[in-house]
Design an enzyme around this catalytic site. Structure first.
Site, PDB file in Angstrom:
ATOM      1  CG  LEU A  49      -1.906  11.787   1.978  1.00 18.95           C
ATOM      2  CD1 LEU A  49      -3.802  11.863   2.596  1.00 18.95           C
ATOM      3  CD2 LEU A  49      -1.261  11.127   1.222  1.00 18.95           C
ATOM      4  CG  ASP A  50      -1.814  10.587   6.318  1.00 19.38           C
ATOM      5  OD1 ASP A  50      -2.934  10.985   5.972  1.00 19.38           O
ATOM      6  OD2 ASP A  50      -1.210  10.085   4.936  1.00 19.38           O
ATOM      7  CD  GLU A  51       3.109  16.544   6.403  1.00 25.92           C
ATOM      8  OE1 GLU A  51       3.502  17.350   7.684  1.00 25.92           O
ATOM      9  OE2 GLU A  51       3.253  15.788   5.790  1.00 25.92           O
TER      10      GLU A  51
END
Length: 286
Positions: free
Chosen positions: A228-230
């Site tokens: 997530l969001d990486e």
């Protein structure tokens, strides 16, 4: 197969002496002309990246061009792609209830400044149907619950196949994609995160920023991954704020930044200016 007038070549491989000259001479000897070229070497891993635009000689098609370059690509063990610049990538946009990014993309597409072909808008809400249909685009309402998430994502994937979409853009689509869909869309899904990653990930980033008293807020466009969001970052921008800005005021400022950043990232992706470099990207922006 139709004749091609202009192509863009992108590739990466381990850096080797004479690489640029080998590629340039290969095409020059057959009547191609370079109109734009960018190169970069990642010195940490000695990997070389290149993006070059060629005017093509008369009477060549994509089969001819790929056959010409394939032996060189194999020799240097390249990750490579050659694209006809006349062929715009097909994009499916996913959105929830905030329409600022969607509106920006639709307007840029309509006025011709965004070189994509939007094939539809999918949403888990009905809110954006009027805006989408005003642009004469198909709108697909796919509501989602925890129980229906697998079926809903299967429907999104089916839409990607049916509409022959090259890219899925999450324009403030407030759902987390499953690991399975993320893997299927690797390198083909772009998200706008309403924060300056890697800080303030997850929900309510502007509230997180307000609590920390930040002086700069921003937005990040990145490729979607299972983490997530990486995902690899494509573009970011920031705006100065102060103690007088409430979380709601920061969010208002942030929405303007998000629209600009996502628009820019998608344009660069459509122009084949973004090359993956592990967990990072190389972006040959204008």
């Amino acid at each position: 197969m139709a004749n091609v007038q202009e192509i863009v070549l992108t590739f990466s491989c381990q850096d080797q002496r004479g690489l640029v000259a080998r590629v340039a001479s290969l095409f020059a000897e057959r009547g191609y002309n370079i109109t734009e070229s960018s190169q970069f070497e990642d010195t940490d891993c000695r990997r070389f990246f290149m993006r070059t635009v060629f005017d093509c000689p008369d009477g060549v098609n994509m089969d001819d061009i790929n056959a010409l370059f394939a032996p060189v690509a194999e020799q240097y063990q390249m990750d490579w792609q050659i694209s006809d610049t006349a062929c715009k990538p097909k994009v499916l946009i996913a959105v929830s209830q905030w329409g600022h990014c969607l509106n920006s993309l639709l307007n840029s597409w309509k006025n011709g400044s965004l070189p994509i072909d939007i094939v539809g808008v999918v949403s888990n809400h009905e809110v954006m149907r009027p805006l989408t249909e005003w642009y004469d685009l198909p709108f697909y309402h796919l509501p989602i619950t925890a129980e229906t998430k697998p079926a809903q994502e299967a429907a999104i994937w089916q839409l990607m196949q049916e509409r022959q979409a090259d890219c899925l853009v999450l324009a403030r689509y407030m759902q987390i994609l499953s690991d399975d869909l993320c893997r299927k869309l690797e390198g083909r899904a772009i998200n706008i995160h309403h924060s300056f990653l890697p800080g303030f990930k997850g929900a309510k980033p502007y509230h997180q920023a307000y609590e920390r008293g930040v002086k700069l807020i921003g937005a990040t466009a990145h490729f979607v991954t299972a983490d997530l969001d990486e995902g690899p970052i494509i573009e970011q921008a920031v705006e100065r704020v102060s103690h007088v800005n409430s979380p709601e005021g920061m969010a208002e400022i942030g929405r303007d930044i998000e629209a600009v950043v996502l628009n820019r990232a998608l344009r660069w992706h459509a122009e084949h200016r973004v090359l993956l470099n592990g967990s990072k990207t190389v972006v040959f922006s204008r």
